[in-house]
Write a protein that holds these residues in place. Structure first.
Motif, PDB file in Angstrom:
ATOM      1  N   GLY A  82      21.459 -13.696  13.034  1.00 57.96           N
ATOM      2  CA  GLY A  82      20.894 -14.043  14.336  1.00 57.96           C
ATOM      3  C   GLY A  82      19.831 -15.123  14.283  1.00 57.96           C
ATOM      4  O   GLY A  82      19.374 -15.602  15.317  1.00 57.96           O
ATOM      5  N   TYR A  83      19.415 -15.500  13.076  1.00 55.06           N
ATOM      6  CA  TYR A  83      18.348 -16.496  12.908  1.00 55.06           C
ATOM      7  C   TYR A  83      18.741 -17.500  11.831  1.00 55.06           C
ATOM      8  O   TYR A  83      18.020 -17.713  10.862  1.00 55.06           O
ATOM      9  N   LEU A  84      19.879 -18.135  12.010  1.00 55.05           N
ATOM     10  CA  LEU A  84      20.420 -19.022  10.981  1.00 55.05           C
ATOM     11  C   LEU A  84      19.513 -20.194  10.637  1.00 55.05           C
ATOM     12  O   LEU A  84      19.520 -20.663   9.500  1.00 55.05           O
ATOM     13  N   HIS A  85      18.726 -20.668  11.587  1.00 54.14           N
ATOM     14  CA  HIS A  85      17.904 -21.850  11.344  1.00 54.14           C
ATOM     15  C   HIS A  85      16.433 -21.497  11.081  1.00 54.14           C
ATOM     16  O   HIS A  85      15.599 -22.398  10.996  1.00 54.14           O
ATOM     17  N   ALA A  86      16.138 -20.233  10.938  1.00 55.17           N
ATOM     18  CA  ALA A  86      14.763 -19.799  10.695  1.00 55.17           C
ATOM     19  C   ALA A  86      14.518 -19.626   9.198  1.00 55.17           C
ATOM     20  O   ALA A  86      15.446 -19.479   8.413  1.00 55.17           O
ATOM     21  N   ASP A  87      13.246 -19.664   8.827  1.00 56.78           N
ATOM     22  CA  ASP A  87      12.847 -19.370   7.452  1.00 56.78           C
ATOM     23  C   ASP A  87      12.740 -17.847   7.345  1.00 56.78           C
ATOM     24  O   ASP A  87      11.673 -17.276   7.511  1.00 56.78           O
ATOM     25  N   LEU A  88      13.879 -17.206   7.131  1.00 57.98           N
ATOM     26  CA  LEU A  88      13.968 -15.749   7.086  1.00 57.98           C
ATOM     27  C   LEU A  88      14.580 -15.316   5.760  1.00 57.98           C
ATOM     28  O   LEU A  88      15.721 -15.646   5.453  1.00 57.98           O
ATOM     29  N   THR A  89      13.793 -14.611   4.989  1.00 55.96           N
ATOM     30  CA  THR A  89      14.236 -14.046   3.722  1.00 55.96           C
ATOM     31  C   THR A  89      14.402 -12.549   3.932  1.00 55.96           C
ATOM     32  O   THR A  89      13.586 -11.927   4.605  1.00 55.96           O
ATOM     33  N   THR A  90      15.451 -11.966   3.368  1.00 52.56           N
ATOM     34  CA  THR A  90      15.652 -10.524   3.512  1.00 52.56           C
ATOM     35  C   THR A  90      15.619  -9.850   2.154  1.00 52.56           C
ATOM     36  O   THR A  90      16.078 -10.411   1.158  1.00 52.56           O
ATOM     37  N   ILE A  91      15.065  -8.661   2.142  1.00 47.80           N
ATOM     38  CA  ILE A  91      15.023  -7.826   0.937  1.00 47.80           C
ATOM     39  C   ILE A  91      15.387  -6.406   1.333  1.00 47.80           C
ATOM     40  O   ILE A  91      14.750  -5.821   2.218  1.00 47.80           O
ATOM     41  N   ALA A  92      16.404  -5.863   0.690  1.00 51.12           N
ATOM     42  CA  ALA A  92      16.732  -4.452   0.889  1.00 51.12           C
ATOM     43  C   ALA A  92      15.747  -3.642   0.053  1.00 51.12           C
ATOM     44  O   ALA A  92      15.675  -3.800  -1.160  1.00 51.12           O
ATOM     45  N   GLY A  93      14.955  -2.825   0.726  1.00 56.05           N
ATOM     46  CA  GLY A  93      13.959  -2.047   0.016  1.00 56.05           C
ATOM     47  C   GLY A  93      13.321  -1.025   0.937  1.00 56.05           C
ATOM     48  O   GLY A  93      13.636  -0.930   2.119  1.00 56.05           O
ATOM     49  N   SER A  94      12.400  -0.278   0.347  1.00 57.54           N
ATOM     50  CA  SER A  94      11.776   0.823   1.058  1.00 57.54           C
ATOM     51  C   SER A  94      10.392   1.080   0.494  1.00 57.54           C
ATOM     52  O   SER A  94      10.081   0.665  -0.627  1.00 57.54           O
ATOM     53  N   VAL A  95       9.591   1.772   1.258  1.00 64.11           N
ATOM     54  CA  VAL A  95       8.296   2.258   0.778  1.00 64.11           C
ATOM     55  C   VAL A  95       8.244   3.778   0.912  1.00 64.11           C
ATOM     56  O   VAL A  95       7.182   4.363   1.027  1.00 64.11           O
ATOM     57  N   SER A  96       9.421   4.402   0.864  1.00 63.71           N
ATOM     58  CA  SER A  96       9.511   5.843   1.082  1.00 63.71           C
ATOM     59  C   SER A  96       9.011   6.671  -0.096  1.00 63.71           C
ATOM     60  O   SER A  96       8.802   7.870   0.038  1.00 63.71           O
ATOM     61  N   SER A  97       8.833   6.034  -1.235  1.00 68.45           N
ATOM     62  CA  SER A  97       8.283   6.728  -2.408  1.00 68.45           C
ATOM     63  C   SER A  97       7.498   5.726  -3.230  1.00 68.45           C
ATOM     64  O   SER A  97       7.625   4.508  -3.027  1.00 68.45           O
ATOM     65  N   ASP A  98       6.715   6.224  -4.163  1.00 72.90           N
ATOM     66  CA  ASP A  98       5.959   5.327  -5.033  1.00 72.90           C
ATOM     67  C   ASP A  98       6.892   4.419  -5.828  1.00 72.90           C
ATOM     68  O   ASP A  98       6.640   3.220  -5.967  1.00 72.90           O
ATOM     69  N   ALA A  99       7.989   4.981  -6.328  1.00 73.83           N
ATOM     70  CA  ALA A  99       8.937   4.200  -7.122  1.00 73.83           C
ATOM     71  C   ALA A  99       9.586   3.105  -6.266  1.00 73.83           C
ATOM     72  O   ALA A  99       9.719   1.962  -6.703  1.00 73.83           O
ATOM     73  N   ALA A 100       9.981   3.453  -5.046  1.00 77.47           N
ATOM     74  CA  ALA A 100      10.595   2.463  -4.155  1.00 77.47           C
ATOM     75  C   ALA A 100       9.589   1.379  -3.781  1.00 77.47           C
ATOM     76  O   ALA A 100       9.928   0.191  -3.735  1.00 77.47           O
ATOM     77  N   GLY A 101       8.363   1.776  -3.527  1.00 75.37           N
ATOM     78  CA  GLY A 101       7.315   0.810  -3.209  1.00 75.37           C
ATOM     79  C   GLY A 101       7.040  -0.132  -4.362  1.00 75.37           C
ATOM     80  O   GLY A 101       6.849  -1.337  -4.164  1.00 75.37           O
ATOM     81  N   ALA A 102       7.034   0.402  -5.572  1.00 74.96           N
ATOM     82  CA  ALA A 102       6.817  -0.445  -6.758  1.00 74.96           C
ATOM     83  C   ALA A 102       7.967  -1.429  -6.933  1.00 74.96           C
ATOM     84  O   ALA A 102       7.745  -2.600  -7.272  1.00 74.96           O
ATOM     85  N   LYS A 103       9.179  -0.976  -6.688  1.00 76.60           N
ATOM     86  CA  LYS A 103      10.350  -1.863  -6.790  1.00 76.60           C
ATOM     87  C   LYS A 103      10.258  -2.983  -5.752  1.00 76.60           C
ATOM     88  O   LYS A 103      10.538  -4.145  -6.051  1.00 76.60           O
ATOM     89  N   LEU A 104       9.851  -2.642  -4.539  1.00 81.14           N
ATOM     90  CA  LEU A 104       9.692  -3.643  -3.495  1.00 81.14           C
ATOM     91  C   LEU A 104       8.593  -4.641  -3.876  1.00 81.14           C
ATOM     92  O   LEU A 104       8.753  -5.845  -3.697  1.00 81.14           O
ATOM     93  N   ALA A 105       7.493  -4.138  -4.405  1.00 84.60           N
ATOM     94  CA  ALA A 105       6.398  -5.025  -4.818  1.00 84.60           C
ATOM     95  C   ALA A 105       6.876  -6.019  -5.877  1.00 84.60           C
ATOM     96  O   ALA A 105       6.533  -7.203  -5.831  1.00 84.60           O
ATOM     97  N   ARG A 106       7.694  -5.552  -6.810  1.00 79.71           N
ATOM     98  CA  ARG A 106       8.235  -6.458  -7.837  1.00 79.71           C
ATOM     99  C   ARG A 106       9.131  -7.525  -7.195  1.00 79.71           C
ATOM    100  O   ARG A 106       9.066  -8.697  -7.558  1.00 79.71           O
ATOM    101  N   ALA A 107       9.951  -7.120  -6.237  1.00 83.11           N
ATOM    102  CA  ALA A 107      10.835  -8.076  -5.555  1.00 83.11           C
ATOM    103  C   ALA A 107      10.013  -9.128  -4.793  1.00 83.11           C
ATOM    104  O   ALA A 107      10.359 -10.314  -4.803  1.00 83.11           O
ATOM    105  N   LEU A 108       8.950  -8.696  -4.149  1.00 82.97           N
ATOM    106  CA  LEU A 108       8.096  -9.640  -3.430  1.00 82.97           C
ATOM    107  C   LEU A 108       7.387 -10.586  -4.391  1.00 82.97           C
ATOM    108  O   LEU A 108       7.274 -11.791  -4.108  1.00 82.97           O
ATOM    109  N   ARG A 109       6.917 -10.081  -5.529  1.00 87.48           N
ATOM    110  CA  ARG A 109       6.273 -10.943  -6.523  1.00 87.48           C
ATOM    111  C   ARG A 109       7.237 -11.994  -7.050  1.00 87.48           C
ATOM    112  O   ARG A 109       6.846 -13.133  -7.299  1.00 87.48           O
ATOM    113  N   LYS A 110       8.508 -11.625  -7.211  1.00 91.46           N
ATOM    114  CA  LYS A 110       9.512 -12.573  -7.713  1.00 91.46           C
ATOM    115  C   LYS A 110       9.707 -13.755  -6.768  1.00 91.46           C
ATOM    116  O   LYS A 110      10.124 -14.829  -7.203  1.00 91.46           O
TER     117      LYS A 110
END
Length: 88
Positions: free
Chosen positions: A45-73
């Motif tokens: 729906g936003y083909l011309h926007a600067d939109l990055t997507t990441i499949a992730g969650s903050v539902s647990s400490d482990a999921a939050g840590a995984k998301l943090a690593r993806a964002l750092r990358k």
């Protein structure tokens, strides 16, 4: 170049509104949600926007840590984080 806004729960009702408002104002967005298929639909729906997507969650400490690593990358400074999430 503007720093992106991270939107947690980007494919929910509130999250979609936040994504739209940020993009409408010219802000890059990093959209985070659990379902990759919903993120793909959001991005379509936003083909011309600067939109990055990441499949992730903050539902647990482990999921939050995984998301943090993806964002750092991404190696991008962040403008902020909007948590548009709710417990089921």
């Amino acid at each position: 170049m503007k720093a992106p806004l991270v939107v947690l729960g980007a494919t929910g009702g509130v999250g979609r509104g936040v994504v739209q408002a940020a993009i409408d104002s010219g802000r890059p967005v990093i959209a985070v949600a659990r379902q990759a298929s919903e993120l793909k639909a959001l991005k379509a729906g936003y083909l011309h926007a600067d939109l990055t997507t990441i499949a992730g969650s903050v539902s647990s400490d482990a999921a939050g840590a995984k998301l943090a690593r993806a964002l750092r990358k991404l190696d991008r400074p962040l403008a902020g984080v909007v948590a548009a999430v709710c417990g089921g």
